[in-house]
Design an enzyme around this catalytic site. Structure first.
Site, PDB file in Angstrom:
ATOM      1  N   HIS A  83     -20.914   2.275 -13.691  1.00  0.00           N
ATOM      2  CA  HIS A  83     -19.581   2.293 -13.103  1.00  0.00           C
ATOM      3  C   HIS A  83     -18.939   3.646 -13.365  1.00  0.00           C
ATOM      4  O   HIS A  83     -19.099   4.216 -14.454  1.00  0.00           O
ATOM      5  CB  HIS A  83     -18.691   1.191 -13.679  1.00  0.00           C
ATOM      6  CG  HIS A  83     -17.341   1.125 -13.043  1.00  0.00           C
ATOM      7  ND1 HIS A  83     -17.140   0.531 -11.810  1.00  0.00           N
ATOM      8  CD2 HIS A  83     -16.126   1.598 -13.427  1.00  0.00           C
ATOM      9  CE1 HIS A  83     -15.868   0.630 -11.483  1.00  0.00           C
ATOM     10  NE2 HIS A  83     -15.223   1.274 -12.437  1.00  0.00           N
ATOM     11  N   ASP A 162      -7.918 -10.511 -12.515  1.00  0.00           N
ATOM     12  CA  ASP A 162      -7.866  -9.049 -12.383  1.00  0.00           C
ATOM     13  C   ASP A 162      -7.249  -8.649 -11.050  1.00  0.00           C
ATOM     14  O   ASP A 162      -6.438  -7.721 -10.983  1.00  0.00           O
ATOM     15  CB  ASP A 162      -9.271  -8.461 -12.495  1.00  0.00           C
ATOM     16  CG  ASP A 162      -9.276  -6.967 -12.213  1.00  0.00           C
ATOM     17  OD1 ASP A 162      -8.647  -6.223 -12.982  1.00  0.00           O
ATOM     18  OD2 ASP A 162      -9.881  -6.550 -11.205  1.00  0.00           O
ATOM     19  N   ARG A 169       0.208  -4.319 -11.571  1.00  0.00           N
ATOM     20  CA  ARG A 169       0.226  -3.051 -12.308  1.00  0.00           C
ATOM     21  C   ARG A 169       0.528  -1.896 -11.368  1.00  0.00           C
ATOM     22  O   ARG A 169       1.230  -0.947 -11.730  1.00  0.00           O
ATOM     23  CB  ARG A 169      -1.117  -2.819 -12.999  1.00  0.00           C
ATOM     24  CG  ARG A 169      -1.367  -3.729 -14.206  1.00  0.00           C
ATOM     25  CD  ARG A 169      -2.820  -3.679 -14.638  1.00  0.00           C
ATOM     26  NE  ARG A 169      -3.244  -2.328 -14.941  1.00  0.00           N
ATOM     27  CZ  ARG A 169      -4.497  -1.892 -14.815  1.00  0.00           C
ATOM     28  NH1 ARG A 169      -5.441  -2.692 -14.361  1.00  0.00           N
ATOM     29  NH2 ARG A 169      -4.794  -0.649 -15.129  1.00  0.00           N
ATOM     30  N   LYS A 188     -15.078  -7.461 -14.256  1.00  0.00           N
ATOM     31  CA  LYS A 188     -15.899  -7.577 -13.049  1.00  0.00           C
ATOM     32  C   LYS A 188     -17.374  -7.359 -13.357  1.00  0.00           C
ATOM     33  O   LYS A 188     -18.241  -8.011 -12.780  1.00  0.00           O
ATOM     34  CB  LYS A 188     -15.406  -6.589 -11.995  1.00  0.00           C
ATOM     35  CG  LYS A 188     -13.982  -6.889 -11.502  1.00  0.00           C
ATOM     36  CD  LYS A 188     -13.584  -6.018 -10.349  1.00  0.00           C
ATOM     37  CE  LYS A 188     -13.229  -4.609 -10.770  1.00  0.00           C
ATOM     38  NZ  LYS A 188     -11.928  -4.525 -11.454  1.00  0.00           N
TER      39      LYS A 188
END
Length: 435
Positions: A83, A162, A169, A188
């Protein structure tokens, strides 16, 4: 357990209990708390922080809410993923997935889309006509079994807490918080079912983290929390001051990746891609040491197996696999505008963020999540940091569709370029490894 009591506890700087964190995550996933209470706790976390233990619990509970992929029958190879925190020209995933598959890994890679000046892996893949990224687990399994890698997007069923918390956010000024970033990324990946993870934490002008200390803190948090949730995790800090590679824009980056799979690539792109691959091969113990990992990587490319895997993955995900040998089948534009140097000297700046914004202005990015993108537009760098240039010599090409978008992009490109008489000290691509 009342929401207001949990909010007050964190407001007062207390460490939240396992039950309090579980209550918060469940409420985010199910809508049990109104948005204003979820937002209040997010702000309290932003201001008061979280311990490593709190962050690990938050991450674990977020992963548990919703769909979790199960790969219990995929036991003959390690399940791995990579990632990145995002950058400009950051196309390493397109090469890493088929490369790691060729080296003996399963790679169920859940990827994201671009927003703002950074590009997204799914957007690059969708430059390939017909390529499907919206896949269910039942569709992923045969691709993973036959190819070893599959690249797909997050469904609404994965980590729903999330999805909700990130949207809040984004509008409450609580994005830049290391515990919340850590939980968002890792929830995730845990739900995806990966067992080994290498993080590419970008640092520099075009990165989310502009400063080395912040990038290092994020990397350390991700490594610690990943390991606490039974995902063997390591991280590389890599530079994002200039675009990675020579091409920026979805079609252009697909082409650069295909050329890399054939063995031709810019030095900085090769350095970062192969370093990430080496980390996975060492983590999984597929390779006992770095020289062996390097040999495996080069053998996978020169044998043609990486390109073969990518072509087969395209075919199985509904894409036109002919693009591997015929780039004209990809979306493209014919109009090109060259930006030339206004003086003789050395390139001392190719501001990654400026080039990312220019690509956005050309139509190749999103200012808002719902924006449509033009896969064909982008930028080709003809020079890189430290290269000598003559007055009037081309530095980059802009691939554009309309004069209006070109006019919007040019000032960002010109403003992102600096030429000086003294050559700069070009920073190394790999800053540090966090394990």
């Amino acid at each position: 357990m009342l929401a207001v009591d949990i909010i007050k506890a964190k407001r007062d700087g207390k460490e939240l209990t396992e039950d309090e964190i579980a209550n918060f995550v469940y409420a985010a996933a199910t809508g049990d708390w109104p948005d204003y209470q979820l937002s209040a706790l997010l702000m309290a976390i932003f201001l008061r922080g979280m311990t490593a233990e709190e962050t690990a619990m938050l991450t674990g509970f977020m992963a548990q809410q919703g769909q979790r992929f199960q790969w219990d029958d995929f036991t003959d190879r390690p399940l791995v993923d990579k990632h990145s925190t995002g950058g400009v020209g950051d196309k390493t995933s397109l090469v890493l997935a088929p490369l790691l598959a060729a080296c003996g890994c399963y790679v169920p890679m859940m990827s994201g889309r671009g927003l703002g000046h950074t590009g997204g892996t799914l957007d690059k893949l969708e430059a390939i006509p017909g390529f499907r990224v919206r896949l269910e687990e039942a569709e992923i399994r045969p691709i993973l079994q036959q190819v070893g890698c599959c690249m797909f997007g997050q469904t609404s069923a994965v980590a729903p807490a999330d999805r909700k918390l990130y949207s809040l956010r984004d509008v409450t000024g609580t994005v830049e918080n290391i515990p919340l970033i850590t939980a968002s990324i890792l929830s995730k990946k845990i739900a995806e079912g990966t067992r080994y993870l290498v993080m590419d934490v970008k640092v520099g002008r075009g990165a989310f983290m502009k400063h080395l200390a912040d990038a290092q803190a994020l990397a350390e948090s991700i490594v610690q929390v990943g390991n606490a949730n039974n995902v063997t995790t390591t991280a590389l800090l890599t530079r994002m001051d200039q675009p990675l590679g020579n091409l920026v824009g979805h079609t252009l980056e697909v082409v650069e990746c295909l050329e890399m799979m054939r063995g031709t690539y810019p030095a900085d792109l090769g350095t970062v891609t192969f370093a990430l691959a080496e980390e996975i091969l060492l983590l999984t113990k597929i390779a006992p040491d770095q020289p062996t990992a390097q040999q495996m990587i080069q053998r996978a490319i020169t044998s043609g197996k990486v390109l073969e895997n990518f072509q087969k993955m395209i075919e199985m995900q509904g894409g036109d696999a002919r693009i591997v040998d015929n780039y004209d089948l990809l979306p493209h534009v014919r109009q090109i505008h060259q930006v030339c140097s206004d003086r003789t000297g050395y390139l001392t700046q190719l501001d990654a963020e400026a080039f990312g914004i220019a690509t956005l202005r050309l139509g190749g990015g999103r200012a808002k999540a719902e924006d449509e993108i033009d896969h064909a537009v982008g930028i080709r760098l003809l020079k890189k940091l430290g290269d000598p240039v003559q007055k009037g010599e081309p530095i980059c090409d802009l691939f554009f569709r309309t004069q209006t978008t070109l006019n919007d992009a040019i000032p960002h490109v010109v403003g992102g370029i600096e030429v000086a008489e003294v050559p700069p000290e070009v920073p190394i691509s790999i800053v540090a490894t966090i394990a």
